[in-house]
Structures are given as structure tokens and as C-alpha cells.
Design a protein around this motif. Structure first.
Motif, PDB file in Angstrom:
ATOM      1  N   HIS A  67      39.889  50.771 -18.025  1.00 53.94           N
ATOM      2  CA  HIS A  67      38.866  51.611 -17.396  1.00 53.94           C
ATOM      3  C   HIS A  67      38.565  51.044 -15.997  1.00 53.94           C
ATOM      4  O   HIS A  67      37.525  50.414 -15.786  1.00 53.94           O
ATOM      5  CB  HIS A  67      37.584  51.637 -18.236  1.00 53.94           C
ATOM      6  N   TYR A  69      37.599  52.317 -13.316  1.00 59.19           N
ATOM      7  CA  TYR A  69      36.413  52.852 -12.644  1.00 59.19           C
ATOM      8  C   TYR A  69      35.149  52.621 -13.469  1.00 59.19           C
ATOM      9  O   TYR A  69      34.104  53.189 -13.163  1.00 59.19           O
ATOM     10  CB  TYR A  69      36.583  54.352 -12.370  1.00 59.19           C
ATOM     11  N   HIS A  71      32.856  52.538 -17.216  1.00 63.49           N
ATOM     12  CA  HIS A  71      32.641  53.384 -18.393  1.00 63.49           C
ATOM     13  C   HIS A  71      31.536  54.411 -18.169  1.00 63.49           C
ATOM     14  O   HIS A  71      31.030  55.012 -19.116  1.00 63.49           O
ATOM     15  CB  HIS A  71      32.275  52.509 -19.600  1.00 63.49           C
ATOM     16  N   LYS A  73      31.437  57.392 -17.106  1.00 61.29           N
ATOM     17  CA  LYS A  73      31.664  58.801 -17.453  1.00 61.29           C
ATOM     18  C   LYS A  73      31.080  59.160 -18.822  1.00 61.29           C
ATOM     19  O   LYS A  73      30.838  60.344 -19.092  1.00 61.29           O
ATOM     20  CB  LYS A  73      33.164  59.101 -17.459  1.00 61.29           C
ATOM     21  N   PHE A  76      28.126  61.519 -19.015  1.00 66.36           N
ATOM     22  CA  PHE A  76      28.329  62.960 -18.973  1.00 66.36           C
ATOM     23  C   PHE A  76      28.613  63.499 -20.377  1.00 66.36           C
ATOM     24  O   PHE A  76      28.206  64.609 -20.720  1.00 66.36           O
ATOM     25  CB  PHE A  76      29.480  63.310 -18.028  1.00 66.36           C
ATOM     26  N   SER A 198      27.334  68.507 -17.682  1.00 65.88           N
ATOM     27  CA  SER A 198      28.302  67.594 -18.275  1.00 65.88           C
ATOM     28  C   SER A 198      29.719  67.939 -17.843  1.00 65.88           C
ATOM     29  O   SER A 198      30.494  67.059 -17.426  1.00 65.88           O
ATOM     30  CB  SER A 198      28.192  67.652 -19.799  1.00 65.88           C
ATOM     31  N   GLY A 201      30.498  67.082 -14.215  1.00 62.26           N
ATOM     32  CA  GLY A 201      30.707  65.645 -14.003  1.00 62.26           C
ATOM     33  C   GLY A 201      32.052  65.177 -14.521  1.00 62.26           C
ATOM     34  O   GLY A 201      32.752  64.398 -13.867  1.00 62.26           O
ATOM     35  N   LEU A 202      32.446  65.667 -15.688  1.00 61.31           N
ATOM     36  CA  LEU A 202      33.736  65.273 -16.266  1.00 61.31           C
ATOM     37  C   LEU A 202      34.905  65.832 -15.465  1.00 61.31           C
ATOM     38  O   LEU A 202      35.985  65.238 -15.427  1.00 61.31           O
ATOM     39  CB  LEU A 202      33.824  65.749 -17.717  1.00 61.31           C
ATOM     40  N   ASP A 204      34.825  66.157 -12.261  1.00 64.11           N
ATOM     41  CA  ASP A 204      34.701  65.599 -10.911  1.00 64.11           C
ATOM     42  C   ASP A 204      34.337  66.662  -9.887  1.00 64.11           C
ATOM     43  O   ASP A 204      34.824  66.646  -8.742  1.00 64.11           O
ATOM     44  CB  ASP A 204      35.992  64.881 -10.487  1.00 64.11           C
ATOM     45  N   GLN A 235      33.351  60.993  -6.278  1.00 62.10           N
ATOM     46  CA  GLN A 235      33.377  61.052  -7.737  1.00 62.10           C
ATOM     47  C   GLN A 235      32.230  60.209  -8.282  1.00 62.10           C
ATOM     48  O   GLN A 235      31.945  59.124  -7.759  1.00 62.10           O
ATOM     49  CB  GLN A 235      34.701  60.510  -8.288  1.00 62.10           C
ATOM     50  N   GLN A 236      31.568  60.706  -9.316  1.00 65.22           N
ATOM     51  CA  GLN A 236      30.459  59.979  -9.911  1.00 65.22           C
ATOM     52  C   GLN A 236      30.874  59.409 -11.256  1.00 65.22           C
ATOM     53  O   GLN A 236      31.497  60.090 -12.080  1.00 65.22           O
ATOM     54  CB  GLN A 236      29.246  60.893 -10.097  1.00 65.22           C
ATOM     55  N   TYR A 237      30.513  58.141 -11.499  1.00 61.44           N
ATOM     56  CA  TYR A 237      30.771  57.458 -12.760  1.00 61.44           C
ATOM     57  C   TYR A 237      29.443  56.875 -13.236  1.00 61.44           C
ATOM     58  O   TYR A 237      29.080  55.759 -12.867  1.00 61.44           O
ATOM     59  CB  TYR A 237      31.811  56.347 -12.587  1.00 61.44           C
TER      60      TYR A 237
END
Length: 325
Positions: A67, A69, A71, A73, A76, A198, A201-202, A204, A235-237
Motif C-alpha cells: 500500500h 499510498y 490505507h 482509502k 471511503f 464514497s 473518492g474510490l 479518484d 488524489q485523496q487518501y
């Protein structure tokens, strides 16, 4: 930070459980389908709170080989799960309301039910405000989403109190399933909004508010070596952001000087994103003669065209993959 987030969501979980028990006791006392609708939504608060605890724990784990980037995500997934549960509750409420339209039931002890619902609504109001404020301060999209759901519960419960008061004084029992239908529709809408958040976000989907914020930060601290910025992707994580962009620099800059400009951009943006980490992947583009007419660098020995005017940075020229002008 993790301990504070878990403490906040545990408060939500415990309070929601107590309020759910109170609402179901009011339902068994009154046999009101509208109160049952409110109680069913509160069950979702408890289930979502439990899932949120796990998602916050998982989102806090550091990056690893699997992972890269992080965890984040999973948050979301958390709000998507909550949205799906709310949506299902809305459907169940509508089905139950239809049954009560077809097979009416007498209501009992409406006054006592009113007192219980009133107390739980006030408690939910304070809980919702606490969660929304905490979610913004930390920041946490899971806690914020949970708080927004609680506030929706407050609005529907307020409408329920008004309807039960009317029923108590007029005897219009048909209002009970009618109000339940309205509450079911409101709950379905909120569930859809959370699921939409959700999925975006998933997938992107670009958050234009974040893009605008970054543009404002860079524009207000613009250096003459930053000829333009383009091909920006955000991108948001969870609470963190990953940003790709191209920055056009004078082609003759030494590698060390160009690297210093990139590190300054990363440090600048991170200083403005309190509570979040912003990771930059910046591609350095060399300037070309067509850049000269908007390049702000006054002392340039290789300028091939006169300066015409500064080009303001906007979504229209920062997001596309091309130099300005």
C-alpha cells in the motif's frame, strides 16, 4: 491523532447505542411506525460507528510495500458502507409505512413517546455537532460523515416530534405512516449522498475545492522561476493528498536549484493543509521560447520575446496537460 479519532467515534458508538434502546422502548410503548423509523435509523448509527472504528484504525497504518499510498482509502469504504446501510433502512421504513397504511394500528401513550423522542433528539443534536466539529478539526471524512448522518437523524426526529404532537392533540393517526414515508424519503436521499461521496473518492474524482485551494496557495506565493504549472491531478487518501503536476522552469537552472524550487512548493502547500499530509510528484518542464511572453523572470539573458503580461493560474490552465498560452 489516532487515539483522539478513536475516542470521538467511541463516544458516538456508545451514545448511539443508548439512544437506540430508548427509541425502541418508545416504539414498543406507542406502536408508532414513525418512531420505529427513527429507531431503525439509529441502529445504523451503531453499526456504522463500529465499522468506522475499524476504518480509522486501518487508515492510520503507515505506508507499506503493498500500500504505497497508505490505507486512507478505507475511509471511503466506511462512508459507502454507512450510506448503503442508511439506504436499506430507508427502504425498510417505506415498506413498514405501506403496511401501516393498509393495516392501521392504534397508537398508545403518545405523550410518553414524545418525551423519549424529545430527549433523544436533543442528545443527538449535541452528538452530531460534536462529531462534525471534531471531523473538521482532525480532519476525518469518516467522523464528519458520521456527524452529518447524526444531524440528518436530528432533523427527521424534529419532524417526528411535530407530527406526534399533532396526532396527540387531534387523533389523526393517519399522520403516523405519512410522516414515516417522509422520513424514509429523507433517509434514502442521505444514503445516496454518502454512497455518491464514497464512489467519487474510490474513483479518484477530482475535488475542485481542493484544486482551487492549491491554486490560491501557489498563486499567492508565486516565484519568478515558476513560469507555469499544468497537468495537475489530485488524489485523496483518507486525510492525505497525492498531487501530480508539471512545473515549467527556466531551462538553464542547475538540478540543485530546480530541486529546491520543488521542495519549496511541497513545503508551502503542506504548511497550509493543517492535519493532512500532501505528497507531491512534480515533473520539471524546461521553458521554451513561447513561454517568454508571460514569464515573470525579469533578469533573463536568454529571453527571446518581450514580456506581454502575466497569465493568472486557474482551473482552465492548471489542469490541462499543456503549457500556458
Amino acid at each position: 491523532m489516532l487515539k483522539k479519532e478513536l475516542r470521538v467515534i467511541l463516544v458516538s458508538l456508545i451514545v448511539s447505542f443508548v439512544l437506540t434502546v430508548a427509541k425502541f422502548s418508545a416504539y414498543f410503548m406507542t406502536h408508532s411506525v414513525a418512531i420505529l423509523s427513527d429507531a431503525l435509523e439509529s441502529i445504523i448509527n451503531v453499526v456504522a460507528g463500529g465499522f468506522a472504528c475499524y476504518s480509522i484504525y486501518l487508515a492510520s497504518k503507515p505506508k507499506d510495500a503493498n500500500h504505497p499510498y497508505g490505507h486512507g482509502k478505507v475511509e471511503f469504504f466506511s462512508i459507502g458502507f454507512e450510506g448503503a446501510m442508511i439506504f436499506i433502512a430507508g427502504i425498510l421504513i417505506l415498506v413498514k409505512a405501506a403496511q401501516y397504511f393498509l393495516y392501521p394500528r392504534d397508537l398508545h401513550q403518545i405523550e410518553n413517546g414524545l418525551w423519549i423522542v424529545g430527549v433523544t433528539t436533543i442528545a443527538n443534536l449535541f452528538l452530531g455537532l460534536y462529531l462534525v466539529r471534531s471531523g473538521k478539526q482532525l480532519p476525518s471524512i469518516t467522523i464528519t460523515g458520521n456527524g452529518q448522518h447524526i444531524m440528518t437523524d436530528v432533523y427527521s426526529s424534529t419532524g417526528l416530534i411535530i407530527a406526534l404532537s399533532v396526532i396527540h392533540f387531534t387523533g389523526w393517526n393517519w399522520l403516523d405512516p405519512a410522516v414515516s414515508v417522509l422520513m424514509g424519503g429523507l433517509i434514502l436521499t442521505k444514503g445516496y449522498q454518502l454512497m455518491r461521496r464514497s464512489i467519487s473518492g474510490l474513483m479518484d474524482e477530482t475535488d475542485m475545492k481542493i484544486v482551487d485551494k492549491i491554486i490560491v496557495i501557489l498563486s499567492s506565493h508565486r516565484r519568478h522561476n515558476w513560469i507555469d504549472i499544468h497537468n495537475m491531478r489530485v488524489q485523496q487518501y483518507g486525510n492525505n493528498y497525492h498531487i501530480d503536476c508539471h512545473v515549467t522552469l527556466p531551462y538553464y537552472l542547475e538540478l540543485t536549484a530546480a530541486h529546491d524550487e520543488m521542495k519549496y512548493i511541497e513545503k508551502l502547500v503542506n504548511s497550509e493543509f493543517k492535519g493532512s499530509e500532501v505528497e507531491f510528484f512534480i515533473h520539471m518542464d524546461p521553458c521554451i521560447p513561447s513561454c517568454c511572453h508571460y514569464c515573470l523572470k525579469e533578469e533573463c539573458a536568454v529571453r527571446s520575446h518581450d514580456f506581454i503580461g502575466e497569465i493568472a493560474w486557474t482551473r482552465d490552465n492548471v489542469l490541462p496537460n499543456r503549457k500556458h498560452g
